[in-house]
Design an enzyme around this catalytic site. Structure first.
Site, short mmCIF file in Angstrom:
data_model
loop_
_atom_site.label_atom_id
_atom_site.label_comp_id
_atom_site.label_asym_id
_atom_site.label_seq_id
_atom_site.Cartn_x
_atom_site.Cartn_y
_atom_site.Cartn_z
N ASP A 51 -7.07 4.21 -4.50
CA ASP A 51 -7.74 4.08 -3.19
C ASP A 51 -8.34 5.46 -2.95
O ASP A 51 -8.57 6.20 -3.92
CB ASP A 51 -6.74 3.66 -2.09
CG ASP A 51 -7.43 3.24 -0.79
OD1 ASP A 51 -7.95 2.12 -0.74
OD2 ASP A 51 -7.47 4.05 0.17
N LYS A 82 0.87 -1.18 0.00
CA LYS A 82 0.00 0.00 0.00
C LYS A 82 0.90 1.22 0.00
O LYS A 82 2.03 1.17 0.48
CB LYS A 82 -0.88 0.02 1.26
CG LYS A 82 -2.08 0.93 1.17
CD LYS A 82 -3.24 0.21 0.54
CE LYS A 82 -4.42 1.11 0.29
NZ LYS A 82 -5.61 0.32 -0.16
P1 NDP Z 1 -12.97 7.63 -2.77
O1 NDP Z 1 -11.93 8.67 -2.64
O2 NDP Z 1 -13.62 7.40 -4.07
O3 NDP Z 1 -14.14 7.87 -1.71
C1 NDP Z 1 -13.91 7.87 -0.33
C2 NDP Z 1 -15.13 8.35 0.41
O4 NDP Z 1 -14.89 8.42 1.80
C3 NDP Z 1 -15.51 9.74 0.01
O5 NDP Z 1 -16.86 9.93 0.19
C4 NDP Z 1 -14.65 10.52 1.00
O6 NDP Z 1 -15.01 11.82 1.10
C5 NDP Z 1 -14.87 9.78 2.26
N1 NDP Z 1 -13.76 9.96 3.21
C6 NDP Z 1 -12.45 9.84 2.97
N2 NDP Z 1 -11.74 10.05 4.09
C7 NDP Z 1 -12.63 10.35 5.04
C8 NDP Z 1 -12.51 10.69 6.40
N3 NDP Z 1 -11.31 10.75 7.02
N4 NDP Z 1 -13.65 10.91 7.10
C9 NDP Z 1 -14.86 10.81 6.49
N5 NDP Z 1 -15.02 10.50 5.19
C10 NDP Z 1 -13.93 10.29 4.48
O7 NDP Z 1 -12.34 6.27 -2.21
P2 NDP Z 1 -12.81 4.79 -2.43
O8 NDP Z 1 -14.28 4.74 -2.65
O9 NDP Z 1 -11.91 4.19 -3.41
O10 NDP Z 1 -12.47 4.16 -1.01
C11 NDP Z 1 -13.43 4.02 0.05
C12 NDP Z 1 -13.00 2.92 1.00
O11 NDP Z 1 -12.93 1.68 0.28
C13 NDP Z 1 -11.63 3.08 1.64
O12 NDP Z 1 -11.64 2.48 2.92
C14 NDP Z 1 -10.73 2.26 0.72
O13 NDP Z 1 -9.57 1.84 1.37
C15 NDP Z 1 -11.65 1.10 0.42
N6 NDP Z 1 -11.36 0.31 -0.77
C16 NDP Z 1 -11.19 0.87 -2.00
C17 NDP Z 1 -10.96 0.09 -3.10
C18 NDP Z 1 -10.82 0.64 -4.47
O14 NDP Z 1 -10.55 -0.13 -5.39
N7 NDP Z 1 -11.01 1.93 -4.69
C19 NDP Z 1 -10.86 -1.36 -2.98
C20 NDP Z 1 -11.11 -1.87 -1.66
C21 NDP Z 1 -11.34 -1.04 -0.62
P3 NDP Z 1 -13.88 12.92 0.66
O15 NDP Z 1 -13.06 12.34 -0.46
O16 NDP Z 1 -14.75 14.01 0.20
O17 NDP Z 1 -13.08 13.13 1.89
O1 2IT Z 2 -7.92 -1.63 -0.68
C1 2IT Z 2 -7.87 -2.14 -1.81
O2 2IT Z 2 -7.99 -3.36 -1.99
C2 2IT Z 2 -7.66 -1.24 -2.95
N1 2IT Z 2 -7.60 -0.04 -2.76
C3 2IT Z 2 -7.48 -1.82 -4.33
C4 2IT Z 2 -6.07 -2.25 -4.55
C5 2IT Z 2 -5.73 -2.66 -5.95
O3 2IT Z 2 -4.55 -2.97 -6.16
O4 2IT Z 2 -6.60 -2.71 -6.83
#
Ligand code: NDP
Ligand code: 2IT
Length: 446
Positions: free
Chosen positions: A166, A126
């Site tokens: 992410d 990561k």
């Molecule tokens: P995005 O940036 O697309 O969205 C994140 C969301 O969470 C936004 O609504 C953001 O609001 C909010 N957010 C971020 N930080 C905070 C905080 N400290 N407090 C409150 N709200 C917050 O990210 P993803 O959708 O990609 O990721 C969301 C979650 O899913 C994370 O935990 C990530 O690790 C996990 N994840 C993502 C994957 C991927 O492929 N993208 C895969 C597996 C897991 P804002 O940006 O406006 O702060």
């Molecule tokens: O938390 C996760 O699994 C991700 N943000 C996706 C990682 C990836 O390599 O696609």
């Protein structure tokens, strides 16, 4: 907790101070592994756990860039290369002001088990930066990404370490990063995933984490002989993962009534559907850090400074960030009739809240199992890049769906085999661990 596990935790806390999220992630896994160690003392004598909690490599670097006013800005960049026992390091990059070494170590640690569960050959890593994308221009984001990659490119490669997105890193950022890698290395390779569809990306990757999470939840519901049809669902976040999850819930006949941001949550009793789902993309790209605009646009209720866990729902899909369901929230969810919590985000539930769900015996799946669809589809993107052949949407979605069903079944059978039927946390941690631990043993003192 056994004395042995307690000692490892104590040592980790002493050695990795001020990294509470890392301690939390390790504690959750180690508690699940007690029973494995009783049955397999060899993991203990070969110090597999002690090795797994120490990253293989940590890279920390300066990221200087120039803002639109001509002023020099400096951020900190990181890449944690946690474990390569079963394949190249793989995992996302997070750009958010809350990023610290400890947050990225927790995420890299979780990633090792998650990637193992996907059945694809990927190790865990990561990275990211404390860079805040909020309010930045496209040019500023490009200059930042170029500077970040100028250093990172020395450490990654399609067979070494393959980053992805992410929080705060989507196709736009991956594009700027990929462009810079290519200029420096003069190579077109699958060094990053989440690429644009015209330059090596995979169909369904943007939707994959959310879709996968809902496919997993669908399997959980099946164990109670029910489906998403007619279910009321709370979703937190409004980013990439939340967006994919909302689409799939709608497709399966459920109704999503909440979305949330750092500013609070919206309650839409008619459901987030149709053009409202596309509006989520607008919200995310507005770089405003707020969900309130949705309430203004569609004239629904906005609840400031609160999380969406105090509404009457059947299913909760936390899709925003870590530690967003505390003990009180867990109690509130149970009180309101929620009987299935399936994590789209990484570690959104605190250990105390998890204990509440476990004791109430509701369906609860940890992110490392239920959000593995994102990285699994990244693995499928790597396969397509290696073959230099793209798959159709249907092909990728079919493989993603199969992988999620397989992970679900692995959790169920492993939990049962180790004496805790129905406990997805133990199932995921133990199954993820066994494959990596055995690979490490096969490879000597690594
Ligand atoms: P995005 O940036 O697309 O969205 C994140 C969301 O969470 C936004 O609504 C953001 O609001 C909010 N957010 C971020 N930080 C905070 C905080 N400290 N407090 C409150 N709200 C917050 O990210 P993803 O959708 O990609 O990721 C969301 C979650 O899913 C994370 O935990 C990530 O690790 C996990 N994840 C993502 C994957 C991927 O492929 N993208 C895969 C597996 C897991 P804002 O940006 O406006 O702060
Ligand atoms: O938390 C996760 O699994 C991700 N943000 C996706 C990682 C990836 O390599 O696609």
């Amino acid at each position: 907790m056994s004395e042995y596990i307690e000692k490892i935790l104590k040592d980790i806390k002493a050695k990795n101070q001020n990294e509470p999220e890392f301690h939390q992630a390790v504690q959750e896994v180690l508690e699940s592994l007690e029973i494995v160690l009783q049955r397999h003392p060899e993991y203990r004598s070969l110090k597999i756990l002690e090795r797994m909690v120490e990253p293989e490599r940590v890279i920390m670097f300066r990221v200087p860039w120039m803002d639109d006013q001509g002023e020099i800005q400096i951020n900190r960049g990181y890449r944690i290369e946690m474990n390569s026992a079963i394949g190249p390091y793989k995992g996302g990059l997070r750009f958010h002001p809350s990023v610290t070494l400890g947050i990225l170590k927790f995420l890299a640690f979780e990633q090792v088990f998650k990637n193992s569960l996907t059945t694809l050959p990927m190790g865990g890593g990561k990275g990211g930066s404390d860079f805040n994308t909020k309010g930045k221009s496209d040019n500023e984001i490009m200059r930042f990404c170029q500077s970040f990659m100028t250093e990172l490119c020395r450490h990654i490669g399609p067979n070494t370490d393959v980053p992805a997105g992410d929080i705060g890193v989507g196709t736009r950022e991956i594009g700027f990063l990929y462009g810079q890698y290519k200029r420096i290395r003069n190579e077109s390779t699958g060094v990053l995933t989440g690429k644009g569809i015209n330059w090596g990306g995979s169909l369904i990757r943007p939707e994959a984490t959310g879709y996968g999470c809902v496919y997993f939840a669908e399997e959980m519901l099946k164990t109670k002989k029910t489906t998403f049809d007619g279910k009321v669902v709370a979703v937190s976040g409004f980013g990439n993962v939340a967006w994919g999850a909302v689409q799939k819930v709608n497709e399966l006949g459920g109704k999503v009534v909440t979305l949330s941001g750092p500013d609070g949550y919206i309650y839409d009793p008619d459901g987030v559907k149709g053009e409202k789902v596309d509006y989520m993309l607008k919200l995310r790209s507005s770089n405003k850090d707020a969900v309130e605009d949705y309430a203004k646009e569609y004239k629904v209720k906005f609840v400031p400074s609160k999380k969406p866990w105090d509404m009457k729902v059947d299913v909760a899909l936390p899709c925003a960030t870590q530690n967003e369901i505390y003990e009180e929230d867990a109690k509130e969810l149970l009180k309101n009739g929620c009987f299935c919590v399936c994590e789209g985000a990484n570690m959104p539930t605190t250990i105390e809240a998890y204990n509440i769900f476990r004791d109430a015996k509701i369906l609860y799946a940890p992110g490392k199992a239920s959000n593995a669809g994102g990285v699994a589809t990244s693995g499928l993107e790597m396969s397509q890049n290696s073959m230099r052949l793209p798959w159709s949407k249907e092909e990728v979605d079919r493989r993603l769906h199969e992988i999620m069903i397989r992970i679900h079944n692995t959790c169920i059978t492993t939990a049962e085999r180790f004496g805790t039927p129905g406990n997805y946390v133990n199932g995921a941690n133990i199954a993820g661990f066994l494959k990596v631990a055995d690979a490490m043993m096969d490879q000597g003192l690594v």
